[in-house]
Design an enzyme around this catalytic site. Sequence first.
Site, PDB file in Angstrom:
ATOM      1  N   LEU A  34       0.849  -1.117  -0.240  1.00  0.00           N
ATOM      2  CA  LEU A  34       0.083  -0.179  -0.375  1.00  0.00           C
ATOM      3  C   LEU A  34       0.712   1.038  -0.053  1.00  0.00           C
ATOM      4  O   LEU A  34       0.382   2.345  -0.246  1.00  0.00           O
ATOM      5  CB  LEU A  34      -0.446   0.373   1.407  1.00  0.00           C
ATOM      6  CG  LEU A  34      -2.024  -0.983   1.055  1.00  0.00           C
ATOM      7  CD1 LEU A  34      -2.767  -1.304   2.391  1.00  0.00           C
ATOM      8  CD2 LEU A  34      -3.008  -1.258  -0.332  1.00  0.00           C
ATOM      9  N   CYS A  35       2.164   1.049  -0.673  1.00  0.00           N
ATOM     10  CA  CYS A  35       2.823   2.589  -0.317  1.00  0.00           C
ATOM     11  C   CYS A  35       2.883   3.051  -1.416  1.00  0.00           C
ATOM     12  O   CYS A  35       2.715   1.906  -2.691  1.00  0.00           O
ATOM     13  CB  CYS A  35       4.697   2.148  -0.083  1.00  0.00           C
ATOM     14  SG  CYS A  35       4.938   1.905   1.426  1.00  0.00           S
ATOM     15  N   HIS A  36       2.788   4.083  -1.963  1.00  0.00           N
ATOM     16  CA  HIS A  36       2.406   5.786  -2.699  1.00  0.00           C
ATOM     17  C   HIS A  36       4.355   5.463  -3.249  1.00  0.00           C
ATOM     18  O   HIS A  36       4.869   4.949  -3.150  1.00  0.00           O
ATOM     19  CB  HIS A  36       2.234   6.451  -2.515  1.00  0.00           C
ATOM     20  CG  HIS A  36       0.795   6.130  -2.297  1.00  0.00           C
ATOM     21  ND1 HIS A  36       0.742   6.022  -1.059  1.00  0.00           N
ATOM     22  CD2 HIS A  36      -0.782   6.655  -2.691  1.00  0.00           C
ATOM     23  CE1 HIS A  36      -0.567   6.364  -0.663  1.00  0.00           C
ATOM     24  NE2 HIS A  36      -1.468   6.854  -2.114  1.00  0.00           N
TER      25      HIS A  36
ATOM     26  N   MET B 122       8.680   4.779   5.313  1.00  0.00           N
ATOM     27  CA  MET B 122       8.915   3.173   4.871  1.00  0.00           C
ATOM     28  C   MET B 122      10.312   3.276   4.206  1.00  0.00           C
ATOM     29  O   MET B 122      10.758   2.221   4.137  1.00  0.00           O
ATOM     30  CB  MET B 122       7.248   2.147   4.273  1.00  0.00           C
ATOM     31  CG  MET B 122       6.553   2.565   4.729  1.00  0.00           C
ATOM     32  SD  MET B 122       6.119   1.889   6.203  1.00  0.00           S
ATOM     33  CE  MET B 122       7.346   0.297   5.994  1.00  0.00           C
TER      34      MET B 122
ATOM     35  N   ASP C 106      24.124 -10.765   3.502  1.00  0.00           N
ATOM     36  CA  ASP C 106      24.464 -11.786   2.163  1.00  0.00           C
ATOM     37  C   ASP C 106      25.841 -12.134   1.910  1.00  0.00           C
ATOM     38  O   ASP C 106      26.860 -12.760   1.805  1.00  0.00           O
ATOM     39  CB  ASP C 106      23.863 -11.745   1.053  1.00  0.00           C
ATOM     40  CG  ASP C 106      23.828 -12.078  -0.255  1.00  0.00           C
ATOM     41  OD1 ASP C 106      23.774 -13.824   0.244  1.00  0.00           O
ATOM     42  OD2 ASP C 106      24.501 -11.874  -0.797  1.00  0.00           O
TER      43      ASP C 106
END
Length: 166
Positions: free
Chosen positions: A83-85, A121, A136
């Site tokens: 739901l992030c723009h 976010m 990693d």
Amino acid sequence: MTRDFSKFEQNLTHLDSEGAVKMVDVSTKVQTIRQAEAAGQVRMLPETFEAIQRGNSPKGDVLGTAKLAGIMAAKQTAQLIPLCHPLPLQKIDIELIPDPHLPGYQIRAMVKTKAETGVEMEALTAVSVAALTLYDMAKALEKSISIELIRLLSKSGGKSGDYMVK
């Protein structure tokens, strides 16, 4: 039994009156300068930390790769979090700060935009992916590396005002 979610609509902006998820409509909001800063840390054995500091990792440039991954991740946040723009990002700054006391690295990300919604976010995603990439790149040296304390440090701009962690 039907639940009435209308009383939550003001606080839970990603739910409609029926409780279904929705993307917030930001089309009527004014574009303002928005900035967010996030942090996290990656803890490892002293030998792993020293090897990375000396540039002795079998996979190559651990810190440079983690920094690039964080930048790339911030730009892809809307693809990762439903739901992030999607936002035009004007600045992304990632720091991987050696911390011999952990031992490991403090990771900080600052993201800036001029848009209708904030970049919290994006900053959190940048830190998360930089930390995952550091893991990693260094896992050949140590499997017990730990990613810790990913959090929002500050945000500015927008209707909800400024925030700074206490």
